[in-house]
Design an enzyme around this catalytic site. Structure first.
Site, PDB file in Angstrom:
ATOM      1  N   HIS A   1       0.879  -1.169   0.044  1.00 25.85           N
ATOM      2  CA  HIS A   1      -0.113  -0.002   0.015  1.00 25.85           C
ATOM      3  C   HIS A   1       1.080   1.206   0.096  1.00 25.85           C
ATOM      4  O   HIS A   1       1.970   1.282   0.712  1.00 25.85           O
ATOM      5  CB  HIS A   1      -0.886   0.212   1.214  1.00 25.85           C
ATOM      6  CG  HIS A   1      -1.762  -0.945   1.530  1.00 25.85           C
ATOM      7  ND1 HIS A   1      -1.353  -2.076   2.174  1.00 25.85           N
ATOM      8  CD2 HIS A   1      -3.044  -1.219   1.433  1.00 25.85           C
ATOM      9  CE1 HIS A   1      -2.251  -2.912   2.358  1.00 25.85           C
ATOM     10  NE2 HIS A   1      -3.494  -2.291   1.686  1.00 25.85           N
TER      11      HIS A   1
ATOM     12  N   ASP B   1       2.079   2.032   3.492  1.00 28.76           N
ATOM     13  CA  ASP B   1       2.975   1.126   4.079  1.00 28.76           C
ATOM     14  C   ASP B   1       4.610   1.627   3.957  1.00 28.76           C
ATOM     15  O   ASP B   1       5.516   1.383   4.679  1.00 28.76           O
ATOM     16  CB  ASP B   1       2.937  -0.350   3.676  1.00 28.76           C
ATOM     17  CG  ASP B   1       1.463  -0.871   3.495  1.00 28.76           C
ATOM     18  OD1 ASP B   1       0.839  -0.451   4.191  1.00 28.76           O
ATOM     19  OD2 ASP B   1       1.671  -1.807   2.718  1.00 28.76           O
TER      20      ASP B   1
HETATM   21  C1  XUL Z   1      -7.567  -6.292   4.293  1.00 30.88           C
HETATM   22  C2  XUL Z   1      -6.801  -6.719   3.144  1.00 30.88           C
HETATM   23  C3  XUL Z   1      -6.036  -5.749   2.408  1.00 30.88           C
HETATM   24  C4  XUL Z   1      -5.989  -5.742   0.874  1.00 30.88           C
HETATM   25  C5  XUL Z   1      -5.063  -4.604   0.312  1.00 30.88           C
HETATM   26  O1  XUL Z   1      -8.327  -7.386   4.963  1.00 30.88           O
HETATM   27  O2  XUL Z   1      -6.840  -8.018   2.533  1.00 30.88           O
HETATM   28  O3  XUL Z   1      -4.755  -5.693   3.160  1.00 30.88           O
HETATM   29  O4  XUL Z   1      -5.331  -7.020   0.600  1.00 30.88           O
HETATM   30  O5  XUL Z   1      -5.541  -3.595   0.930  1.00 30.88           O
END
Ligand code: XUL
Ligand code: CO
Length: 440
Positions: free
Chosen positions: A102, A105
């Protein structure tokens, strides 16, 4: 000068099933050919930056337990840059070929979007250099539009148009960074795209806004020449009571209703499937049947708990059924197996980072081999084909070809004997036992 090492663990190598070394693969042999392809090309393992580098193992009742001596705990860009070094050493030593992130992150959020973008660029420079130096690849990127309090009432589905505007700017940047780093796909997980009560929610309007957002993303993807697919990642609840991307079928309906199907596939996560009261097998089948399986977030839930525990996947039935679906669709193209998983809070030692990934990788390597054996043997496929044989010729084929009507079929129905005699046993127990026989 020797490169600084952050881990007191040697590179993890394949030693075979007979090995007793916990820091070795017993089944994952990257170069071994299974069903015509190298294991590493079937499995395309990815490491999740958010769990591996940012997961402190805190829970809602207790403080962090993970030991991370490289992390000074600050939200500085310097600290973020240092994490990149640690991460790439980990990827290399664990033989993980891909990673996912992300935006927030990898780089700290600044006081303004412009500042956040500048932070992101600095970290992306380093990621790009490390990818070049190591050959590691980005499976997908995404934007975190659920953590910051501004997203408390949704992101592209917020009641505030200004929040939507902010999200457009944030995703535009996250797509640019993903593209620049050669990302093979881009994920949308609607972290707060849903509602907690319909009393304050205009669901139709929110869904229209989410679709408008996706269309803008498609337009921008074309503009910058990003060729990878977009993935929607279904999840039914948590954080909101009802998430709009509840499950695979719901997502496909949304994409169809808003004319987005050709630009999106789905990223299916095991624990999200079970939260939706489906099996992973079901969610994968819905995707494969609709040519919509893009990628997989490989984890596992805790069936007797009703929340997203993101455990490492170690269940051979799960990994086998997952790989059967992947083989059925002809293998991943841009997708892979992303370990969206974190070790348990009790597994707090640094070397548990390795042991948890080894457990997941070995479980999937075995799942792949078992799935390939099931496919090769063909008995289960043959059973299913035989079960539907009445549709291959005669009246069944004629119905499938669209040549029959209620009137034409009524004529046959009135003259034929009770058709119950044409049914054969479904043999569920025999098939389960046959399935068991391949688990070795
Ligand atoms: C949350 C989840 C996230 C997604 C990406 O449950 O799975 O980490 O994979 O935003
Ligand atoms: Co996920």
């Amino acid at each position: 000068m020797a490169k600084k090492s952050y881990f007191d663990v040697q590179k993890i190598n394949f030693e075979g099933a007979g090995s007793t070394n916990p820091f070795a693969f017993k089944y994952y042999n990257p170069e071994e050919v299974v069903d015509g392809k190298k294991m590493k090309d079937h499995l395309r393992f990815a490491c999740a930056y958010w769990h591996t580098m940012r997961g402190s193992l805190k829970d809602q009742f207790g403080d962090p337990t993970a030991i991370m001596p490289w992390d000074d705990g600050s939200n500085s860009v310097d600290n973020a840059l240092k994490r990149v070094d640690v991460f790439f050493e980990f990827l290399d030593k664990c033989q993980l070929d891909f990673y996912c992130f992300h935006d927030r992150d990898i780089a700290p959020e600044g006081a303004t979007l412009a500042e956040s973008n500048a932070n992101l660029d600095k970290v992306a420079d380093k990621l790009e250099a490390m990818q070049k130096a190591t050959g590691k690849k980005l499976l997908w990127g995404t934007a975190n539009m659920f953590g910051n309090p501004r997203f408390m009432q949704g992101a592209s589905t917020s009641p505030s148009a200004s929040i939507f505007v902010h999200c457009a700017g944030q995703v535009k940047k996250a797509m640019e960074v993903t593209h620049r780093l050669g990302g093979e796909g881009y994920v949308f997980w609607g972290g707060r795209e849903g509602y907690n009560t319909l009393l304050n929610t205009n669901m139709k309007r929110e869904l229209d806004h989410m679709a408008a957002f996706m269309h803008m993303a498609v337009d921008y993807k074309k503009k910058i020449g990003f060729k990878g697919p977009f993935y929607i990642e279904p999840k039914p609840k948590e954080p909101t009571t009802h998430q709009y991307d509840s499950d695979a079928a719901t997502c496909l309906n949304f994409l169809r209703a808003y004319g987005l199907t050709e630009h999106f596939k789905l990223n299916i996560e095991t624990n999200h499937a079970t939260l939706a009261n489906h099996t992973m097998e079901h969610e994968l089948a819905v995707c494969v049947d609709n040519n919509a399986l893009g990628s997989i977030d490989a984890n596992d839930g805790t069936p007797n708990l009703g929340w997203d525990t993101d455990c490492f996947p170690t269940d051979l039935y799960l990994t086998t059924k997952t790989m059967l679906a992947v083989l059925k669709m002809g293998g991943f193209t841009t997708g892979g197996l992303n370990f969206d998983a974190h070790r348990r809070r009790e597994s707090f030692q640094i070397d548990d980072m390795f042991l948890s990934h080894i457990a997941g990788m070995d479980a999937f390597a075995r799942g792949l081999k078992i799935a390939a054996a099931i496919k090769k043997d063909g008995k289960i496929d043959q059973f299913v084909a035989d079960r539907y044989a009445s549709w291959d010729s005669g009246i069944g084929a004629s119905i499938e070809a669209g040549k029959e009507s209620f009137e034409s079929l009524e004529k046959i129905a009135l003259s034929q004997p009770d058709p119950i005699a044409t049914l054969k046993s479904g043999r569920q127990e025999m098939l389960e036992s046959l399935f068991n026989s391949y688990i070795k």
